[in-house]
Design an enzyme around this catalytic site. Structure first.
Site, short mmCIF file in Angstrom:
data_model
loop_
_atom_site.label_atom_id
_atom_site.label_comp_id
_atom_site.label_asym_id
_atom_site.label_seq_id
_atom_site.Cartn_x
_atom_site.Cartn_y
_atom_site.Cartn_z
N GLY A 69 -17.90 79.16 51.90
CA GLY A 69 -16.65 79.57 52.52
C GLY A 69 -15.46 79.23 51.66
N ASP A 85 -24.95 67.64 46.16
CA ASP A 85 -24.10 68.57 45.41
C ASP A 85 -22.89 67.86 44.82
OD1 ASP A 85 -23.48 71.02 44.30
OD2 ASP A 85 -22.44 71.77 46.06
#
Length: 987
Positions: free
Chosen positions: A690, A815
């Site tokens: 997003g 991540d």
């Protein structure tokens, strides 16, 4: 027949006896290994978990056996994060040939029982915390060829018995606390090739017998307390010597002329001693890479002497990369042949000598020269500067503290790689050429103490790369301070003092929020201190003395908590002197010579302020008016409160979680309004699932700036990422994690599902934008200094240590990369984006089902092979991130090819050390290292941590606790970094 039976019976007894003996020997080894294991107090990787009766000991981890006797020949447990002591039962492994325990945390003494291992050839114990003395009976290990015990805490003298290890080829005991002298018996080590005893506390003279070891290729004795002379015929006695390191000792006498015979010499490091006399010819040093003879007493200092004649003989060294002769007494002029030095030379350091004359024109032939330091000499000549303008590879140039005349040439604009330019304390005339705008890499410019004149060019203020300092003091500049100074948002120090600058201080100076020192004293400035300077909260020194400034002293100085000196003396300030905050200390503020000031601290000896005011009676009409207005305001307040209460009651939502940091949900409408309809002008980032927008919203009747992460639910995994991040963040709180404020889960105006997370806005953006800034006039690139990067690394390591080790259930981020690290207004790092994170159950299985495992370049290699996510995977990502922070290179860099990646690129440089380190470090940091502000050792240690975190094998990687400890140790060492032994002249 009877004789045959008897013979068979005897043979059977022999075989049974031999079998029993073999069994007993094997049992001895097994028990010795178990005793070794019993002394291990920590085994976080479980490398000794296989050491049990479920398998034969030859198949235990780290153990290798011989086939014939089935005895232990190798015990290799290096880099296993083991802690504890070394059991004396190690001496029972009598067939042992190799013992490798390096890179662990063993403490205690080296057991003397190790002397029983007469077959031992290799002993690796380096990088531990072993104390005590080197066992004197080590000579019992008569087969020893390699002994490596560096970087421990060994004390005492070197044992005399070491001299009886005639087969020893490699002995490295540097980085300990060894005392006493180097024993003459070391001259018996006729097979030795490498002898390294540096960074200890050894004293006395180097025994002459050492120089009879004809096979020596490396002799390292630096950073001790050695004294005496080097042998006159040293170069002849050691024909194979390639590396000779004796810096930071107390050696005296002349340099041996036989050094000219050392044709195999690669590195010669003699700096910081007490050598005198001339430097011999180096004509035979064809293989020389680095020569460092700095900080001695070499040379005669004579103007017409031949002290620098040896430089002409170095033209045969066609591989030369670095030449350092600074802080000596070399006189005379630079020979024209200096331009014939190797085209490979990158570093030429000549500072703080008695060198006179002009810079030879041939110097511009050194096309790869990156560092030229010739400050603190007697160089002169108008051509010196014009020659320098043609050396386009220069990264650092220092010619300050000389007698150079002439003008700053237009060709200075050719130096577009230049980071540091220092021309202070010369006799340079004219104006600063506008071509300076082409030096777009400059981080420090010092033109102080010259005869420069004219106005300060606005083009100079366009050098947004300037971060360390800009010094134009003690010149003859006129006009005003350019309002374009606001472009220097990363500048740390600004000194425009002792000029003839007029007009007022520009309000735009307040946008230089990184400033720590501002010196504008001794000019003709007038007007008031701009209130915009309130934003300079990191300021330490502010000197506005000896100007024509007026008005009151702003109270915002009280809140500048870093302020150490505020000098407002000899101006026209008036009114009361502030006394709160940091100004409640008379040492910090100076205000003498302002006749209209009053009050302040008693130590300032100012007259008291007359605070009396004549009383005035209020009229009857005014009283009625005030009463009426007050009543109306009270009614409005009561009505507003009731309205807010009613609206909150009507719009109350369910709480997302029981976590105290979560507030009530916000609606899609409120986020739509807060972000101007999710406008692209509010867009601050785009991620895997997003986009992130900046907005302003009311939460619990408080208007705050927020970051809204809107999930693209059309993207596979986005919805699960939203739920994962909610689940992970609801119960974790740490100063180095991004703080979530609330969530939104509903529908948008088109009836589509809408999910968003609302975070506290972090004003300085992502680490990505600081490491790899985009050039822009409106948004000049921001740069991180060395200590800022180290602090950021510590912040990230603290966050990882928290989620890995301190949470009830360990969390894997999955991540970690610069995009997911945000920096607040104090440059404190906050790790965010837990969309791919996973909890680990007690048995190590993950509770996340998200298939994506990190970002290419940062994800560990085992993820690409389908392995489960792990804490070790996070540490790989951290290691790559750490290397990126200090090299300035992304893990997938265009310059990498043929299997080279960031990890092995840095590792190769670390193996080479010395000249190769500057090639990998971020050029922005190079200046701090070359100036000695940051020890090269600190950089090397940090790079080593990055490499150790990013090993291909997960079991070999450092964990977050170890990383945090090591990084904090480097931060502490920076705080107590030692100064040079002798202060440089002219600094």
């Amino acid at each position: 027949m009877t004789r045959w039976v008897l013979t068979c019976w005897v043979l059977q007894l022999c075989f049974l006896h031999l079998a029993d003996a073999t069994h007993l020997s094997n049992e001895t080894d097994r028990l010795a290994l178990l005793e070794f294991k019993s002394k291990i107090s920590g085994d976080p990787l479980g490398v000794l978990s296989s050491w049990n009766d479920s398998r034969q000991f030859c198949f235990w981890g780290g153990v290798s056996c011989s086939r014939r006797h089935v005895r232990v020949t190798v015990l290799d447990l290096h880099s296993s994060r083991l802690s504890g002591s070394i059991s004396p039962h190690i001496g029972n492994l009598t067939f042992l040939k190799k013992l490798d325990l390096n890179n662990n945390t063993f403490h205690g003494a080296i057991p003397p029982e190790i002397g029983r291992l007469r077959r031992l050839r290799t002993l690796f114990l380096y990088n531990n915390s072993l104390g005590g003395e080197i066992p004197s009976n080590i000579s019992g290990c008569s087969a020893l060829a390699e002994v490596h015990v560096r970087n421990n805490k060994l004390v005492g003298s070197l044992p005399r018995q070491l001299g009886f290890l005639y087969g020893l080829q490699f002995f490295h005991a540097g980085g300990n606390r060894l005392t006493g002298s180097i024993l003459p018996s070391f001259g018996n080590l006729t097979s030795i090739r490498i002898l390294a005893l540096g960074d200890n506390q050894l004293n006395g003279e180097i025994p002459s017998s050492i120089f009879n070891l004809t096979l020596l290729t490396l002799l390292s004795l630096g950073e001790n307390r050695l004294r005496g002379n080097l042998p006159w015929n040293m170069g002849t006695l050691l024909p194979n010597l390639e590396n000779f390191y004796v810096p930071f000792n107390q050696l005296t006498g002349r340099l041996p002329p036989s050094l000219s015979n050392a044709s195999n010499m690669v590195q010669l490091q003699l700096q910081v001693n007490n050598f005198t006399g001339s430097v011999p010819s180096m004509a035979s040093s064809h293989n020389l890479l680095r020569l460092n003879i700095a900080e001695n007493f070499l040379g005669s200092g004579k103007v017409n002497g031949d002290d620098l004649g040896f430089l002409s003989t170095l033209t045969n060294a066609r591989k030369l990369q670095a030449l350092v002769i600074s802080i000596n007494n070399f006189g005379g002029s630079l020979p024209e042949q200096i331009g014939n030095l190797s085209s490979s030379i990158e570093i030429l350091v000549l500072d703080n000598n008695q060198i006179s004359g002009s810079i030879p024109e041939g110097l511009q032939n050194l096309v790869n020269l990156e560092v030229l330091l010739a400050n603190g000499n007697k160089l002169s000549g108008a051509k010196s500067l014009s020659i320098i303008g043609n050396m386009q590879s220069l990264v650092q140039l220092r010619l300050d503290n000389n007698d150079i005349v002439g003008y700053v040439p237009l060709s200075i604009g050719n130096l577009n790689r230049l980071l540091v330019l220092r021309l202070a304390n010369n006799h340079i005339d004219g104006e600063i050429p506008t071509a300076i705008q082409n030096c777009k890499s400059l981080i420090f410019l010092d033109l102080s103490n010259n005869n420069l004149s004219g106005v300060i060019p606005t083009q100079l203020m366009g050098l947004t790369s300037l971060s360390i300092g800009l010094n134009l003091s003690y010149n003859h500049f006129t006009g005003s301070i350019p309002i374009e100074v606001e472009n220097l948002k990363n500048l740390g120090s600004l000194d425009l003092s002792h000029n003839m600058l007029s007009d007022s201080i520009p309000r735009s100076l307040g946008k230089c929020v990184s400033l720590e020192s501002v010196q504008l004293q001794a000019n003709l400035l007038r007007g008031m201190i701009p209130l915009s300077l309130d934003s300079l909260r990191g300021i330490r020194l502010f000197d506005l003395s000896n100007n024509n400034l007026s008005g009151q002293i702003p109270k915002f100085f009280e809140q500048m908590h870093s302020l150490q000196l505020l000098n407002l003396s000899h101006n026209k300030f008036e009114g009361e002197v502030p006394t709160e905050g940091v100004l409640n200390n008379s040492i910090i503020i100076l205000v003498i010579g302002n006749v209209n000031l009053c009050g302040g601290l008693p130590e300032l000896n100012l007259p008291p302020c007359n605070l009396r005011r004549p009383k005035k009676r209020l009229s009857y009409k005014l009283k009625v008016c005030i009463s009426t207005v007050s009543s109306m305001i009270l009614l409005i307040f009561i009505a507003s409160s009731l309205l807010v209460f009613w609206m909150k009651s009507k719009g109350k939502q369910h709480i997302v979680s029981s976590g105290d940091d979560f507030h009530t949900r916000v609606s899609y409408q409120s986020l739509h309004k807060a972000t101007n309809g999710f406008s692209t002008t509010n867009l601050i980032g785009v991620g895997s699932f997003g986009s992130v927008y900046k907005g302003v919203v009311n939460i619990n009747v408080e208007e705050i700036t927020i970051a809204v992460k809107v999930f693209n639910l059309q993207h596979r995994g986005a919805s699960k990422s939203f739920m994962t991040e909610c689940e992970v963040l609801k119960n974790i709180r740490h100063r180095n994690l991004v703080r979530i404020l609330t969530v939104c889960s509903g529908v948008d105006y088109q009836g589509n599902d809408f999910k968003a997370l609302v975070y506290e806005f972090v004003v300085n953006g992502s680490l990505e934008n600081w490491l790899h800034p985009v050039e822009s006039v409106d948004d000049p690139p921001r740069r991180l200094k060395f200590h800022q990067r180290l602090n950021v690394a510590i912040n990230i390591a603290s966050a990882l240590d928290y989620i890995h080790n301190l949470c009830e259930t360990p969390i894997v981020h999955c991540d970690l990369k610069p995009d997911n690290v945000l920096l607040d207004e104090d440059m404190v790092a906050h790790v965010g984006d837990f969309g791919l994170a996973a909890n680990l159950s007690l048995n190590g299985e993950t509770t996340s089902s998200i298939g994506i495992k990190g970002t290419v370049g940062y994800a560990p290699p085992e993820y690409g092979m389908g392995n489960e996510i792990s804490i070790e995977g996070d540490m790989y990502s951290f290691g790559i991130l750490l290397l990126e922070m200090f090299t300035g290179r992304r893990p997938i860099d265009e310059s990498f090819s043929d299997g080279v990646n960031l990890q092995n690129f840095v590792n190769t440089a670390l193996l080479g050390q010395g000249s190769t380190i500057p090639k990998v470090v971020d050029p922005i940091l190079l200046n701090e290292i070359l100036y000695g502000r940051i020890p090269e050792k600190a950089l090397i240690s940090i790079l080593e941590i990055g490499v150790a975190c990013s090993f291909d094998s997960p079991q070999e990687r450092l964990n977050s606790s170890e990383v945090l400890t090591r990084l904090n140790r480097q931060l502490a060492l920076l705080m107590i970094c030692s100064k040079p032994k002798r202060e440089a002249k002219g600094m």
